[in-house]
Write an enzyme that holds these catalytic residues in place. Structure first.
Site, PDB file in Angstrom:
ATOM      1  N   ASP A  32       0.821  -1.214   0.000  1.00 44.82           N
ATOM      2  CA  ASP A  32       0.000   0.000   0.000  1.00 44.82           C
ATOM      3  C   ASP A  32       0.855   1.265   0.000  1.00 44.82           C
ATOM      4  OD1 ASP A  32      -2.382   1.394  -0.002  1.00 44.82           O
ATOM      5  OD2 ASP A  32      -2.597   1.361   2.180  1.00 44.82           O
ATOM      6  N   ASN A  34       1.260   3.486  -2.842  1.00 44.93           N
ATOM      7  CA  ASN A  34       1.847   3.906  -4.123  1.00 44.93           C
ATOM      8  C   ASN A  34       1.432   5.334  -4.497  1.00 44.93           C
ATOM      9  OD1 ASN A  34       2.675   1.300  -4.202  1.00 44.93           O
ATOM     10  ND2 ASN A  34       1.473   0.685  -5.985  1.00 44.93           N
ATOM     11  N   HIS A  49       2.694   3.522  -8.736  1.00 52.79           N
ATOM     12  CA  HIS A  49       2.472   2.118  -9.103  1.00 52.79           C
ATOM     13  C   HIS A  49       3.672   1.609  -9.908  1.00 52.79           C
ATOM     14  CE1 HIS A  49      -1.499   2.538  -7.570  1.00 52.79           C
ATOM     15  NE2 HIS A  49      -1.973   3.267  -8.563  1.00 52.79           N
ATOM     16  N   LEU A 143      10.917 -20.100  -4.856  1.00 49.68           N
ATOM     17  CA  LEU A 143       9.821 -19.373  -4.204  1.00 49.68           C
ATOM     18  C   LEU A 143       8.510 -19.510  -4.991  1.00 49.68           C
ATOM     19  CD1 LEU A 143       8.993 -16.981  -2.156  1.00 49.68           C
ATOM     20  CD2 LEU A 143       9.483 -15.487  -4.085  1.00 49.68           C
ATOM     21  N   GLU A 219       1.446 -13.337  12.216  1.00 49.94           N
ATOM     22  CA  GLU A 219       2.012 -12.189  12.924  1.00 49.94           C
ATOM     23  C   GLU A 219       1.878 -10.972  12.008  1.00 49.94           C
ATOM     24  OE1 GLU A 219       3.136 -12.137  16.042  1.00 49.94           O
ATOM     25  OE2 GLU A 219       2.602 -14.244  16.203  1.00 49.94           O
TER      26      GLU A 219
END
Ligand code: IPE
Ligand code: IPE
Ligand code: MG
Length: 280
Positions: A32, A34, A49, A143, A219
């Site tokens: 968040d 941008n 963005h 990943l 968390e």
């Protein structure tokens, strides 16, 4: 294909982090800020963005190098469709460009690409590029990068409820069999473990309809950085903070220590020293 390795000072920071405690298996990020990053510089929101894509590249690479297994990025929410049409359209163009530009590099880094959300609502060319990327990278073993696109937690749960009801009606599932594990298997995240660590950038203290079911025991870490400024050093700080938490899952400390042994929580320098002395 070989993973691009960290070098120099960065490698040292990563090694230190790996040594100092447990690396989360799954990190989820609400990217968040941008627009605000751009506006503070007198630039149009889309510039934020655009720069945010560079943060994505850096974070994805660092996560791969740290041996993190899953990274879920909240890139576009169900509610983001309500933004002005030109911003939505520019965001979709940018997404298409990023998918095209980053594909080879992701593939080279052994990344496996996945997507969750209402993918069918995305422009056709974005869908095509996304599905192509997923296909190309499906056998990679590094990943797993999960892009949440036109995603919301309530959509996910609602969709799951519909499918459950349908299966009960068809007779392939009995109502008495519906457990938490069964619900989990009907969610779009069925293939992935729940996030261990959820990061939100830009200082906002809310979930904004991200993974609602899945973050029951994640968390939470809020960074004040806007997403375009959030880079690997900020990720390392978040992981360092995570390593100092005690995840009790409703239990008490003593139970956890018995269950998991001494390596669960990182030892401080003094504790490490005392331990090594006691062995002499
Ligand atoms: C996050 O940045 C990106 C998306 C939601 C697509 P924002 O566009 O929400 O930027 P801010 O929060 O308005 O600064
Ligand atoms: C959350 O950010 C959605 C994404 C990062 C994709 P928003 O900017 O849409 O959230 P709110 O409106 O501030 O809660
Ligand atoms: Mg925002």
């Amino acid at each position: 294909m070989a993973l691009e390795k960290a070098t120099g000072h960065d490698k040292k920071l990563q090694d230190r982090l790996i040594e100092s405690g447990e690396i989360p298996k799954h990190i989820a990020i609400i990217m968040d800020g941008n627009g605000r990053w751009a506006q503070r510089r007198g630039l149009p929101r889309i510039a934020g963005h655009h720069e945010g894509v560079n943060s994505v590249r850096d974070i994805v690479e660092a996560c791969g190098q740290l041996g993190i297994k899953f990274l879920t990025l909240y890139a576009f929410s169900t509610e983001n469709w309500k933004r002005p049409e030109d911003e939505v359209s520019l965001l979709m163009r940018l997404l298409l460009k990023a998918l095209r530009d980053e594909k080879d590099r992701l593939h080279q880094n052994e990344v496996q690409l996945k997507a969750i959300g209402e993918i069918h609502k995305l422009p056709q060319d974005v869908q095509d590029e996304l599905l192509d990327g997923i296909e190309v990278m499906k056998r990679n073993t590094g990943l797993t990068l999960i892009l949440a696109l036109s995603y919301s937690g309530r959509w996910d749960i609602t969709h799951a409820v519909r499918k459950i009801v349908e299966d009960v009606r068809l007779g392939s599932l009995r109502a008495e069999e519906i457990s938490e594990a069964v619900v989990g298997r009907y969610l779009s995240t069925r293939e992935f473990p729940d996030p261990d660590l959820m990061i939100r950038t830009s200082g906002e203290m809310r979930i904004s309809n991200f993974l609602l079911w899945q973050i029951a025991y994640s968390e939470l870490y809020i960074s004040d950085q806007f997403w375009p400024a959030f880079r690997r050093k900020d990720l390392y700080a978040a992981i360092g903070d995570y390593q100092r938490r005690e995840r009790r899952f409703g239990m008490v400390s003593d139970q956890l220590k018995k269950q998991e042994g001494p390596r669960v929580f990182p030892l401080s320098g003094m504790e490490r020293f005392l331990k090594s002395v006691s062995k002499l």
